[in-house]
Design an enzyme around this catalytic site. Structure first.
Site, mmCIF file in Angstrom:
data_model
loop_
_atom_site.group_PDB
_atom_site.id
_atom_site.type_symbol
_atom_site.label_atom_id
_atom_site.label_comp_id
_atom_site.label_asym_id
_atom_site.label_seq_id
_atom_site.Cartn_x
_atom_site.Cartn_y
_atom_site.Cartn_z
ATOM 1 N N HIS A 1 110.726 101.405 90.180
ATOM 2 C CA HIS A 1 110.424 100.855 88.841
ATOM 3 C C HIS A 1 111.653 100.972 87.952
ATOM 4 O O HIS A 1 111.718 101.850 87.079
ATOM 5 C CB HIS A 1 109.253 101.637 88.235
ATOM 6 C CG HIS A 1 108.551 100.908 87.134
ATOM 7 N ND1 HIS A 1 108.976 100.908 85.839
ATOM 8 C CD2 HIS A 1 107.425 100.151 87.149
ATOM 9 C CE1 HIS A 1 108.147 100.204 85.085
ATOM 10 N NE2 HIS A 1 107.200 99.730 85.855
ATOM 11 N N ILE B 1 113.309 101.848 84.454
ATOM 12 C CA ILE B 1 112.494 101.844 83.229
ATOM 13 C C ILE B 1 111.272 102.716 83.496
ATOM 14 O O ILE B 1 110.586 102.531 84.515
ATOM 15 C CB ILE B 1 112.037 100.410 82.866
ATOM 16 C CG1 ILE B 1 113.258 99.548 82.543
ATOM 17 C CG2 ILE B 1 111.064 100.435 81.690
ATOM 18 C CD1 ILE B 1 112.928 98.076 82.422
ATOM 19 N N GLU C 1 99.679 108.638 80.632
ATOM 20 C CA GLU C 1 99.250 109.839 81.357
ATOM 21 C C GLU C 1 99.821 111.103 80.694
ATOM 22 O O GLU C 1 99.100 112.090 80.503
ATOM 23 C CB GLU C 1 99.709 109.749 82.818
ATOM 24 C CG GLU C 1 99.355 110.943 83.674
ATOM 25 C CD GLU C 1 97.858 111.072 83.969
ATOM 26 O OE1 GLU C 1 97.142 110.059 83.825
ATOM 27 O OE2 GLU C 1 97.423 112.181 84.332
ATOM 28 N N GLY D 1 105.092 102.480 81.482
ATOM 29 C CA GLY D 1 104.228 102.731 80.323
ATOM 30 C C GLY D 1 102.964 103.484 80.712
ATOM 31 O O GLY D 1 102.482 104.348 79.971
ATOM 32 N N VAL D 2 102.429 103.185 81.890
ATOM 33 C CA VAL D 2 101.189 103.833 82.298
ATOM 34 C C VAL D 2 101.377 105.342 82.468
ATOM 35 O O VAL D 2 100.454 106.131 82.230
ATOM 36 C CB VAL D 2 100.654 103.172 83.595
ATOM 37 C CG1 VAL D 2 101.550 103.491 84.786
ATOM 38 C CG2 VAL D 2 99.220 103.578 83.873
#
Lengths: 96, 146
Positions: free
Chosen positions: B51, B57, B65, B60-61
């Site tokens: 990623h 980067i 968390e 976002g997920v």
């Protein structure tokens, strides 16, 4: 003893409260229905509006923001219908 | 900015383990009300292998968390429990990501508890890097049997 005018005014206030609650639920929970379609004694959960436990938290938040009334864990029957939520608000809202 | 909970103390309060250990330090903690934490983003994090290749980067997920872990610490007992309670992420609402998070960034996370009902707590969370907003939104954490 209340006069007819006083009783009529109370009935109008209650009708307005129920209407505001219906709008609040439809807007706040993004329900795909028209607010007027919710009946005052229609069950909100299960086979009624089919709300779930997460919606309960949202309703608690919406009622607190709108009416300054905090619904506690003690009585979950408050969420039985629009009328039951309205009864709880009338009984618990701050007096002017 | 002082450390309220070190990484080792966080591990004793949360059930998560590698590769889901998300917070490096807690800098503020008001039990049941609010908290702030730091997450350092390192290029050695295996997530950057995919990623994205050549363009790291932070997902976002995983920021969501990490914010959820801070919410769990706000809800946790102040004393270290014998067995940390598992909180479930029940809802993610109105989350927006405004800036990319990259290796080298130190993400500051803030969580503030709102409405509680039936074992669930609604949190407002905000994440920033060097004072600039990177993400914000609402999380609902459910604690079973509470």
């Amino acid at each position: 003893m209340s006069t007819f005018t006083e009783i009529h005014a109370l009935a109008e206030q209650r009708s307005a409260l129920n209407a505001r609650l219906r709008s609040l639920l439809v807007e706040g929970l993004e329900l795909p229905i028209v607010a007027g379609m919710i009946e005052d004694d229609q069950p909100l959960f299960g086979r009624g509006l089919e709300l779930d436990s997460l919606d309960t938290l949202e309703i608690v938040s919406l009622v607190e923001e709108e009416f300054e009334v905090y619904i506690t864990d003690d009585d979950k029957s408050v969420f039985g219908s629009i009328n039951k939520v309205a009864d709880y608000i009338v009984a618990n809202r701050p007096r002017p | 900015m002082s450390t309220v909970l070190t990484a080792a103390q966080i591990l004793r309060r949360l059930p998560h383990r590698h590769p889901f250990v998300m917070l490096d330090a807690v800098t503020e903690l008001v039990p049941s009300q609010s908290g702030a934490a730091l997450k350092n983003i390192s290029i050695s994090d295996p997530v950057f292998a995919g990623h994205f290749p050549g363009e790291p980067i932070y997902p976002g997920v995983l920021l969501i968390e990490a914010a959820g872990h801070l919410c769990g610490l706000v809800m946790a007992d102040l004393d270290e429990p014998a067995a940390p309670a598992i909180g479930y992420l029940a809802s993610v609402k109105r989350f927006r990501f405004v800036t990319l998070v990259r290796p080298g960034d130190q993400v500051r996370i803030r969580a503030t508890a709102g409405t509680r009902f039936g074992g669930m707590t609604d949190f407002s969370v905000a994440l920033s890097v060097n004072g600039a907003d990177v993400a914000s939104g609402s999380l609902v954490i459910a604690l079973p049997n509470s």
